[in-house]
Design a protein around this motif. Structure first.
Motif, PDB file in Angstrom:
ATOM      1  N   PHE A   1     -17.233 -19.742   0.289  1.00  0.00           N
ATOM      2  CA  PHE A   1     -17.324 -21.133   0.718  1.00  0.00           C
ATOM      3  C   PHE A   1     -15.933 -21.719   0.989  1.00  0.00           C
ATOM      4  O   PHE A   1     -15.714 -22.340   2.028  1.00  0.00           O
ATOM      5  N   ILE A   2     -15.006 -21.525   0.066  1.00  0.00           N
ATOM      6  CA  ILE A   2     -13.656 -22.084   0.220  1.00  0.00           C
ATOM      7  C   ILE A   2     -12.958 -21.487   1.429  1.00  0.00           C
ATOM      8  O   ILE A   2     -12.377 -22.209   2.249  1.00  0.00           O
TER       9      ILE A   2
ATOM     10  N   PHE B   1     -22.483 -16.646   6.688  1.00  0.00           N
ATOM     11  CA  PHE B   1     -21.599 -15.833   5.874  1.00  0.00           C
ATOM     12  C   PHE B   1     -21.673 -16.243   4.399  1.00  0.00           C
ATOM     13  O   PHE B   1     -21.589 -15.404   3.503  1.00  0.00           O
ATOM     14  N   VAL B   2     -21.866 -17.533   4.147  1.00  0.00           N
ATOM     15  CA  VAL B   2     -21.833 -18.052   2.776  1.00  0.00           C
ATOM     16  C   VAL B   2     -23.210 -18.048   2.117  1.00  0.00           C
ATOM     17  O   VAL B   2     -23.350 -17.605   0.981  1.00  0.00           O
ATOM     18  N   GLY B   3     -24.212 -18.572   2.801  1.00  0.00           N
ATOM     19  CA  GLY B   3     -25.513 -18.770   2.171  1.00  0.00           C
ATOM     20  C   GLY B   3     -26.550 -17.782   2.658  1.00  0.00           C
ATOM     21  O   GLY B   3     -26.413 -17.158   3.703  1.00  0.00           O
ATOM     22  N   ASN B   4     -27.612 -17.649   1.888  1.00  0.00           N
ATOM     23  CA  ASN B   4     -28.741 -16.837   2.316  1.00  0.00           C
ATOM     24  C   ASN B   4     -30.005 -17.674   2.213  1.00  0.00           C
ATOM     25  O   ASN B   4     -30.163 -18.454   1.289  1.00  0.00           O
ATOM     26  N   GLY B   5     -30.866 -17.527   3.182  1.00  0.00           N
ATOM     27  CA  GLY B   5     -32.083 -18.323   3.233  1.00  0.00           C
ATOM     28  C   GLY B   5     -31.840 -19.626   3.991  1.00  0.00           C
ATOM     29  O   GLY B   5     -30.746 -20.184   3.956  1.00  0.00           O
TER      30      GLY B   5
ATOM     31  N   TRP C   1     -24.089 -25.320   5.872  1.00  0.00           N
ATOM     32  CA  TRP C   1     -23.642 -25.722   7.208  1.00  0.00           C
ATOM     33  C   TRP C   1     -23.062 -27.131   7.171  1.00  0.00           C
ATOM     34  O   TRP C   1     -21.948 -27.373   7.634  1.00  0.00           O
ATOM     35  N   LEU C   2     -23.818 -28.069   6.605  1.00  0.00           N
ATOM     36  CA  LEU C   2     -23.349 -29.459   6.530  1.00  0.00           C
ATOM     37  C   LEU C   2     -22.147 -29.587   5.587  1.00  0.00           C
ATOM     38  O   LEU C   2     -21.205 -30.336   5.865  1.00  0.00           O
TER      39      LEU C   2
ATOM     40  N   ASN D   1     -21.930 -17.943  -7.931  1.00  0.00           N
ATOM     41  CA  ASN D   1     -20.988 -17.002  -8.535  1.00  0.00           C
ATOM     42  C   ASN D   1     -19.624 -17.103  -7.856  1.00  0.00           C
ATOM     43  O   ASN D   1     -19.441 -17.819  -6.875  1.00  0.00           O
ATOM     44  N   ALA D   2     -18.663 -16.372  -8.388  1.00  0.00           N
ATOM     45  CA  ALA D   2     -17.283 -16.460  -7.899  1.00  0.00           C
ATOM     46  C   ALA D   2     -17.165 -16.007  -6.444  1.00  0.00           C
ATOM     47  O   ALA D   2     -16.406 -16.588  -5.664  1.00  0.00           O
ATOM     48  N   GLU D   3     -17.913 -14.995  -6.062  1.00  0.00           N
ATOM     49  CA  GLU D   3     -17.844 -14.519  -4.673  1.00  0.00           C
ATOM     50  C   GLU D   3     -18.362 -15.578  -3.702  1.00  0.00           C
ATOM     51  O   GLU D   3     -17.782 -15.783  -2.634  1.00  0.00           O
TER      52      GLU D   3
END
Length: 106
Positions: free
Chosen positions: A9-10, A66-70, A78-79, A2-4
């Protein structure tokens, strides 16, 4: 995504690049970063601060949370964040020259 998530990520990729560049290639305000680098010398941490690519891997870890979950997503993020910072570093190595427009030759 999604946009968030894209926004996270950016902005994280830019933050990883900024922090990594500051720590590996800049003196910092009042030469604080340069003094830290000199103080660390040839230790493992001193060598880490000399390598943009190595340092970006470590800097990107908290941003992956901060960006991903799981675990699988965070590992890939991370990569990807380290890769984005490395790519930005490669693209930004050539100086940008801004020249005034010559209105008389148009």
């Amino acid at each position: 995504m999604n946009a968030e998530t894209w926004f996270r990520f950016i902005t994280s990729a830019l933050a990883v690049w900024r922090l990594t560049h500051l720590l590996s290639a800049e003196d910092g305000p009042r030469e604080i970063v340069a003094r830290i680098r000199r103080m660390l010398g040839n230790t493992i941490f001193g060598k880490l601060m000399d390598c943009f690519y190595c340092l970006s891997l470590w800097i990107s870890i908290p941003f992956a949370f901060f960006v991903g979950n799981g675990v699988p997503k965070r590992f890939v993020v991370w990569l990807a964040l380290s890769g984005a910072a490395s790519l930005a570093n490669k693209l930004g190595q050539e100086p940008i020259v801004i020249e005034p427009l010559d209105h008389h030759n148009n």
